[in-house]
Design a protein around this motif. Structure first.
Motif, PDB file in Angstrom:
ATOM      1  N   ASN A 139       0.853  -3.086  -4.159  1.00 23.41           N
ATOM      2  CA  ASN A 139       0.987  -1.972  -5.081  1.00 23.41           C
ATOM      3  C   ASN A 139       0.487  -0.696  -4.390  1.00 23.41           C
ATOM      4  OD1 ASN A 139      -0.301  -0.046  -7.186  1.00 23.41           O
ATOM      5  ND2 ASN A 139       1.061  -1.344  -8.390  1.00 23.41           N
ATOM      6  N   THR A 164       3.151   1.859 -10.040  1.00 20.60           N
ATOM      7  CA  THR A 164       2.447   2.160 -11.285  1.00 20.60           C
ATOM      8  C   THR A 164       0.981   1.739 -11.222  1.00 20.60           C
ATOM      9  OG1 THR A 164       3.072   0.015 -12.243  1.00 20.60           O
ATOM     10  CG2 THR A 164       4.580   1.870 -12.578  1.00 20.60           C
ATOM     11  N   GLY A 175      -0.061  -1.958 -11.645  1.00 22.99           N
ATOM     12  CA  GLY A 175       1.160  -2.733 -11.460  1.00 22.99           C
ATOM     13  C   GLY A 175       0.959  -3.878 -10.482  1.00 22.99           C
ATOM     14  N   ASP A 207       5.446  -1.686  -5.963  1.00 21.48           N
ATOM     15  CA  ASP A 207       5.313  -1.109  -7.297  1.00 21.48           C
ATOM     16  C   ASP A 207       4.409   0.117  -7.184  1.00 21.48           C
ATOM     17  OD1 ASP A 207       5.659  -1.797 -10.399  1.00 21.48           O
ATOM     18  OD2 ASP A 207       3.651  -0.969 -10.044  1.00 21.48           O
ATOM     19  N   TRP A 242      -0.165   2.381  -5.919  1.00 19.76           N
ATOM     20  CA  TRP A 242      -0.931   3.351  -6.720  1.00 19.76           C
ATOM     21  C   TRP A 242      -2.271   3.639  -6.029  1.00 19.76           C
ATOM     22  CZ3 TRP A 242      -0.332   6.513 -10.826  1.00 19.76           C
ATOM     23  CH2 TRP A 242      -1.500   7.038 -11.429  1.00 19.76           C
TER      24      TRP A 242
END
Length: 226
Positions: free
Chosen positions: A138, A128, A131, A126, A140
């Motif tokens: 994740n 975001t 997220g 992911d 990000w």
């Protein structure tokens, strides 16, 4: 003079002539003129004068009775072989792609193209802010983040043992082949073979964060990296 004496005289003369011819042949073989194995010509466009190979083959071996002809043919074939090797080397050097440094690649990379290329990663990651973790952590803020440090994700021992942070260069190298970069990690992605594709994805990952590191400067730009 009796007939026996005549025959003896003829035999002696023939023997003398034979010995003289044999000695002459022997000494000519020892003292045969030697010709340099090169062509005495002024090359035009670096190519030797043409040799009619079809005529040589049709008249073989009588077509090369003279030593000069044999040496010229050998020299011609040698020159042609050297020309072929030289042209192959020049051609290979001319077609070999230039290796660009990461700063240059990132400077011309489009993060929107990288976002499209990174769609293949969404099945495991992911992108975001805040997220969830999926099969992979994740991503990000991954650029500049310590390796194997995202909260709540269970990393492999191989990845957990990696020191340092995810720099642009490290991500670029890792995406070439995750299995080779960190043997034993759980990521099954084969990697991106194209340097331009990897640079685009890394440039996109650099946009996923509030304060990502500055991009590396292209080599030879005259600026120091920040």
């Amino acid at each position: 003079m009796s007939r026996s004496r005549q025959l003896t005289a003829i035999f002696c003369v023939a023997t003398s002539l034979g010995v003289a011819w044999g000695l002459n042949f022997f000494f000519e073989s020892l003292m045969a003129p030697r010709y340099p194995a090169r062509l005495a010509y002024d090359p035009v466009d670096h190519m030797p004068p043409p040799v009619d190979m079809a005529a040589v083959q049709r008249g073989w071996p009588e077509s090369l009775n003279e030593p000069e002809q044999r040496v010229r043919l050998i020299a011609y074939l040698g020159d042609m072989e050297r020309q072929g090797r030289s042209q192959t080397i020049v051609s290979s050097a001319a077609t070999k792609p230039a290796v660009l440094d990461l700063g240059t690649l990132l400077a011309s990379a489009d993060p929107h193209v990288g976002q499209v290329k990174a769609q293949v990663c969404t099945s495991c990651h992911d992108f975001t802010r805040g997220g969830p973790n999926r099969i992979g952590p994740n991503l990000w803020g991954v650029v500049g983040r310590d390796v194997a440090s995202h909260p709540g994700f269970s990393y492999s021992q191989a990845m957990s043992a990696q020191p340092g942070a995810w720099s642009y260069q490290r991500l670029f190298d890792y995406l070439t082949s995750p299995a080779r970069a960190v043997p034993g990690n759980k990521m099954s992605f084969a990697g991106l073979r194209s340097p331009e594709d990897r640079a685009a994805v890394v440039r996109f990952l650099g946009t996923l964060g509030t304060n990502p590191p500055s991009l590396p400067q292209p080599q030879g730009s005259g600026h120091e990296g920040k």
